[in-house]
Design a protein around this motif. Structure first.
Motif, PDB file in Angstrom:
ATOM      1  N   GLY A 302       0.810  -1.206   0.000  1.00 29.94           N
ATOM      2  CA  GLY A 302       0.000   0.000   0.000  1.00 29.94           C
ATOM      3  C   GLY A 302       0.842   1.254   0.000  1.00 29.94           C
ATOM      4  N   SER A 303       2.022   1.211   0.632  1.00 34.65           N
ATOM      5  CA  SER A 303       2.901   2.378   0.609  1.00 34.65           C
ATOM      6  C   SER A 303       3.441   2.621  -0.801  1.00 34.65           C
ATOM      7  CB  SER A 303       4.047   2.220   1.604  1.00 34.65           C
ATOM      8  OG  SER A 303       4.860   1.112   1.277  1.00 34.65           O
ATOM      9  N   ASP A 304       3.698   1.551  -1.564  1.00 37.46           N
ATOM     10  CA  ASP A 304       4.089   1.726  -2.967  1.00 37.46           C
ATOM     11  C   ASP A 304       2.980   2.426  -3.747  1.00 37.46           C
ATOM     12  OD1 ASP A 304       6.458   0.382  -2.461  1.00 37.46           O
ATOM     13  OD2 ASP A 304       5.792  -1.512  -3.363  1.00 37.46           O
ATOM     14  N   ALA A 305       1.746   1.981  -3.525  1.00 36.54           N
ATOM     15  CA  ALA A 305       0.610   2.610  -4.206  1.00 36.54           C
ATOM     16  C   ALA A 305       0.499   4.080  -3.819  1.00 36.54           C
ATOM     17  CB  ALA A 305      -0.680   1.865  -3.866  1.00 36.54           C
ATOM     18  N   PHE A 306       0.663   4.382  -2.531  1.00 37.62           N
ATOM     19  CA  PHE A 306       0.596   5.772  -2.063  1.00 37.62           C
ATOM     20  C   PHE A 306       1.635   6.620  -2.777  1.00 37.62           C
ATOM     21  CE2 PHE A 306       1.713   9.322   0.590  1.00 37.62           C
ATOM     22  CZ  PHE A 306       0.509   9.761   1.128  1.00 37.62           C
ATOM     23  N   LYS A 307       2.854   6.117  -2.893  1.00 40.94           N
ATOM     24  CA  LYS A 307       3.924   6.887  -3.527  1.00 40.94           C
ATOM     25  C   LYS A 307       3.618   7.161  -4.995  1.00 40.94           C
ATOM     26  CE  LYS A 307       7.359   5.064  -0.304  1.00 40.94           C
ATOM     27  NZ  LYS A 307       8.533   4.172  -0.115  1.00 40.94           N
ATOM     28  N   ALA A 308       3.088   6.167  -5.702  1.00 47.50           N
ATOM     29  CA  ALA A 308       2.734   6.388  -7.106  1.00 47.50           C
ATOM     30  C   ALA A 308       1.620   7.421  -7.238  1.00 47.50           C
ATOM     31  CB  ALA A 308       2.315   5.066  -7.753  1.00 47.50           C
ATOM     32  N   LEU A 309       0.645   7.370  -6.345  1.00 45.85           N
ATOM     33  CA  LEU A 309      -0.427   8.368  -6.360  1.00 45.85           C
ATOM     34  C   LEU A 309       0.123   9.759  -6.045  1.00 45.85           C
ATOM     35  CD1 LEU A 309      -3.081   6.221  -4.473  1.00 45.85           C
ATOM     36  CD2 LEU A 309      -3.180   6.858  -6.895  1.00 45.85           C
ATOM     37  N   ALA A 310       1.050   9.839  -5.099  1.00 48.04           N
ATOM     38  CA  ALA A 310       1.634  11.127  -4.732  1.00 48.04           C
ATOM     39  C   ALA A 310       2.455  11.723  -5.868  1.00 48.04           C
ATOM     40  CB  ALA A 310       2.505  10.966  -3.486  1.00 48.04           C
ATOM     41  N   LEU A 311       3.044  10.878  -6.689  1.00 51.10           N
ATOM     42  CA  LEU A 311       3.897  11.355  -7.780  1.00 51.10           C
ATOM     43  C   LEU A 311       3.127  11.639  -9.059  1.00 51.10           C
ATOM     44  CD1 LEU A 311       6.992   9.055  -7.176  1.00 51.10           C
ATOM     45  CD2 LEU A 311       6.834  11.516  -6.773  1.00 51.10           C
ATOM     46  N   GLY A 312       1.800  11.474  -9.026  1.00 50.70           N
ATOM     47  CA  GLY A 312       1.012  11.928 -10.166  1.00 50.70           C
ATOM     48  C   GLY A 312      -0.015  10.987 -10.722  1.00 50.70           C
ATOM     49  N   ALA A 313      -0.066   9.735 -10.254  1.00 52.12           N
ATOM     50  CA  ALA A 313      -1.042   8.791 -10.783  1.00 52.12           C
ATOM     51  C   ALA A 313      -2.413   9.019 -10.153  1.00 52.12           C
ATOM     52  CB  ALA A 313      -0.582   7.359 -10.525  1.00 52.12           C
ATOM     53  N   GLY A 362       2.669  15.287  -4.071  1.00 51.33           N
ATOM     54  CA  GLY A 362       4.105  15.189  -3.866  1.00 51.33           C
ATOM     55  C   GLY A 362       4.591  15.763  -2.551  1.00 51.33           C
ATOM     56  N   GLY A 363       3.826  16.649  -1.946  1.00 39.78           N
ATOM     57  CA  GLY A 363       4.219  17.208  -0.665  1.00 39.78           C
ATOM     58  C   GLY A 363       4.241  16.183   0.455  1.00 39.78           C
ATOM     59  N   ALA A 364       3.623  15.021   0.220  1.00 38.47           N
ATOM     60  CA  ALA A 364       3.614  13.970   1.230  1.00 38.47           C
ATOM     61  C   ALA A 364       4.882  13.132   1.220  1.00 38.47           C
ATOM     62  CB  ALA A 364       2.401  13.056   1.016  1.00 38.47           C
ATOM     63  N   LEU A 365       5.744  13.347   0.212  1.00 42.24           N
ATOM     64  CA  LEU A 365       6.937  12.526   0.057  1.00 42.24           C
ATOM     65  C   LEU A 365       8.206  13.325   0.314  1.00 42.24           C
ATOM     66  CD1 LEU A 365       6.124  10.485  -3.195  1.00 42.24           C
ATOM     67  CD2 LEU A 365       5.528   9.954  -0.820  1.00 42.24           C
ATOM     68  N   LEU A 366       9.236  12.610   0.717  1.00 39.58           N
ATOM     69  CA  LEU A 366      10.564  13.181   0.878  1.00 39.58           C
ATOM     70  C   LEU A 366      11.535  12.302   0.126  1.00 39.58           C
ATOM     71  CD1 LEU A 366      12.496  15.225   2.281  1.00 39.58           C
ATOM     72  CD2 LEU A 366      12.736  13.527   4.115  1.00 39.58           C
ATOM     73  N   ARG A 367      12.291  12.893  -0.795  1.00 36.34           N
ATOM     74  CA  ARG A 367      13.267  12.122  -1.549  1.00 36.34           C
ATOM     75  C   ARG A 367      14.444  11.778  -0.634  1.00 36.34           C
ATOM     76  NH1 ARG A 367      13.518  11.318  -7.592  1.00 36.34           N
ATOM     77  NH2 ARG A 367      15.195   9.796  -7.704  1.00 36.34           N
ATOM     78  N   GLN A 368      14.795  10.509  -0.569  1.00 35.48           N
ATOM     79  CA  GLN A 368      15.857  10.067   0.296  1.00 35.48           C
ATOM     80  C   GLN A 368      17.194  10.089  -0.428  1.00 35.48           C
ATOM     81  OE1 GLN A 368      14.377   6.909   3.292  1.00 35.48           O
ATOM     82  NE2 GLN A 368      13.658   6.173   1.310  1.00 35.48           N
ATOM     83  N   THR A 369      18.259  10.347   0.325  1.00 34.75           N
ATOM     84  CA  THR A 369      19.586  10.244  -0.252  1.00 34.75           C
ATOM     85  C   THR A 369      19.928   8.775  -0.415  1.00 34.75           C
ATOM     86  OG1 THR A 369      20.685  10.158   1.895  1.00 34.75           O
ATOM     87  CG2 THR A 369      20.253  12.351   0.972  1.00 34.75           C
ATOM     88  N   ARG A 370      20.969   8.507  -1.175  1.00 37.33           N
ATOM     89  CA  ARG A 370      21.371   7.117  -1.407  1.00 37.33           C
ATOM     90  C   ARG A 370      21.661   6.406  -0.082  1.00 37.33           C
ATOM     91  NH1 ARG A 370      22.974   4.612  -5.947  1.00 37.33           N
ATOM     92  NH2 ARG A 370      23.030   6.626  -7.010  1.00 37.33           N
TER      93      ARG A 370
END
Length: 374
Positions: A302-313, A362-370
Motif C-alpha cells: 500500500g505504501s508503494d501505491a501511495f507513492k505512485a499516487l503522490a507522484l502523479g497517478a 508530492g508534498g507527502a513525500l521526501l526524496r531520500q539520499t542514497r
C-alpha cells in the motif's frame, strides 16, 4: 540452497501472511521454478525489473499531525466511472501458470473486493467468461485489422468499460531468467482469445541487407493511424499503456486518448528502460493536472501505491503480485492480497493526513539520499 518444496494451492489464507508483499515471498513454494522464472523475470538481464523494485525506496512518506481524517475514504472517479479505490488488477497473461482456475478466480477476487480488473488479450479463459463486474479490456493490435475489430467487438459485447491499447512491446526480447530455467508454456496454457485469428506477423520476412528489426519486426508495430482507427471504431474510452516519455504522453493526450498508463511493461520490454515511477512526475507535469494517469510497475504494498499516487497517478495497477497470490490460494488469495493492499494504503493516507485520494500529492513525500535509502 535447495528449491522450496512445492505445495498445492490452499483453500484458506496462510497464517503467516501479514502484508500483501508476503504473497511474493510465499509464491516460490507454490509455483514450479520455471513458472516462477517466467512470471518474475523480465527482458534481457532484468535491469528494468530491478529498476521497478528499487524506485519506491527512493521516497519516504512524511507523517503529519493533528489532521482530521475521520471522513476519509479511497473512492475515486476515473474516466467518468466511479471506483471504490484506486487499485486495479493489471492485464497479466496466462493466469493458468499460477492456478488451474486462472482468470476465473482473479475475476471472482476482483468482484469480492470492488476492484476493476483489466483483462488481458493473452488470457487462458475467453474474455466472455473471465469477467469481473468492473472490467476493462487490454487489446493487442493483431496483424489483420478485421481480426482486431472482431476482438474489439467481442469486448464491447461482453460489457467491458474501457479499452487499453498495448503499444510498448513491438519486439519481444528474451527473458533470460525464464530461458535459464528452461521454461516452456504448458500444453493447457493457451491464449484462447486469439483462436481463429491470424497472428502471423504482417512482415515476417526480410530482403537482402535488411534488418530483421528495423525492416522486420518494427514494420508491424502499431502506428498513429492504428490508434486513430481504434478510436473511430469504438465509443469506449481508449487508454494507452506503456508510456515512459513526456512528449509521447502529450502527443497521445492531444490525439484524444482518454488516459495513459505510465509503465515499462513490468520490465518485459526494453531492458534498461527506466522505472515508470521515475518518469511519472515529468509525465504528470507535461499532460497537466486533470488528464487521467495510471501507474503500473513493481507495486507490492500500500505504501508503494501511495507513492505512485503522490507522484502523479490517479490509479495504480497490480501486476505480478496478483499471480503470486493466485498461486498460493486462488481467488481467496487474490482477494486477501487486495484487501491488505487497500488497508495498507488507508494506513498511509491516514498517517500522512490525506483523507481522500485527491489529497495525496508530492508534498507527502521526501526524496531520500542514497545512504538513507540503503
Amino acid at each position: 540452497m535447495s528449491a522450496p518444496t512445492l505445495s498445492p494451492p490452499l483453500n484458506a489464507i496462510p497464517a503467516d501472511i501479514r502484508n500483501a508483499q508476503d504473497y511474493a515471498a510465499l509464491a516460490p513454494h507454490f509455483l514450479p521454478p520455471s513458472h516462477l522464472a517466467y512470471i518474475s523475470g523480465g527482458s534481457g538481464y532484468g535491469h528494468s525489473v530491478a529498476a521497478n523494485a528499487t524506485a519506491f525506496g527512493q521516497w519516504a512518506i512524511t507523517p503529519r499531525l493533528l489532521r482530521d481524517v475521520g471522513h476519509g475514504h479511497t473512492r475515486i472517479t476515473l474516466a467518468g466511472e466511479a471506483y471504490a479505490h484506486p487499485l486495479f488488477l493489471a492485464p497479466v497473461g496466462f493466469h493458468k501458470l499460477a492456478h488451474a482456475n486462472g482468470e476465473l478466480d482473479s475475476a471472482r477476487a476482483a468482484d469480492a473486493t470492488d476492484t476493476c480488473m483489466i483483462a488481458s488479450t493473452q488470457s487462458t479463459f475467453p474474455l466472455e467468461e473471465a469477467v469481473a463486474q468492473q472490467r476493462w479490456f487490454q487489446l493487442y493490435l493483431l496483424p489483420r485489422r478485421d481480426d482486431t475489430l472482431h476482438l474489439l467487438r467481442r469486448a464491447e459485447a461482453a460489457g467491458y468499460r474501457a479499452i487499453v491499447l498495448m503499444l510498448d512491446a513491438p519486439i519481444q526480447v528474451v527473458n533470460r531468467r525464464a530461458q535459464a530455467a528452461q521454461f516452456q508454456m504448458p500444453a493447457g496454457c493457451v491464449n484462447v482469445n486469439l483462436r481463429g485469428y491470424d497472428t502471423t506477423p504482417r512482415f515476417a520476412g526480410n530482403g537482402p541487407g535488411e534488418s530483421r528489426f528495423f525492416q522486420g519486426a518494427m514494420r508491424g508495430a502499431p502506428s498513429w493511424d492504428d490508434i486513430r482507427w481504434i478510436m473511430r471504431e469504438t465509443k469506449l474510452p481508449v487508454w494507452v499503456k506503456g508510456v515512459l516519455h513526456p512528449d509521447d504522453a502529450v502527443a497521445l493526450r492531444d490525439a484524444g486518448v482518454s488516459g495513459i498508463a505510465v509503465s515499462n511493461h513490468g520490465g518485459r520490454s526494453l531492458d534498461g528502460a527506466p522505472s515508470g515511477l521515475d518518469v511519472l512526475p515529468a509525465v504528470r507535469a507535461a499532460v497537466g493536472a486533470d488528464f487521467p494517469l495510471m501507474y503500473d510497475g513493481g507495486i507490492l504494498s500500500g505504501s508503494d501505491a501511495f507513492k505512485a499516487l503522490a507522484l502523479g497517478a490517479n490509479a495504480v495497477a497490480i501486476g505480478r503480485l496478483q499471480l503470486y497470490a493466485l498461486s498460493v490460494a486462488g481467488a481467496l488469495g487474490v482477494a486477501h492480497m487486495l484487501k491488505l493492499l487497500r488497508e495498507e494504503l488507508e494506513i498511509c493516507m491516514a498517517m500522512a493526513g490525506c483523507a481522500t485520494v485527491g489529497e495525496i500529492n508530492g508534498g507527502a513525500l521526501l526524496r531520500q539520499t542514497r545512504r538513507d535509502a540503503a
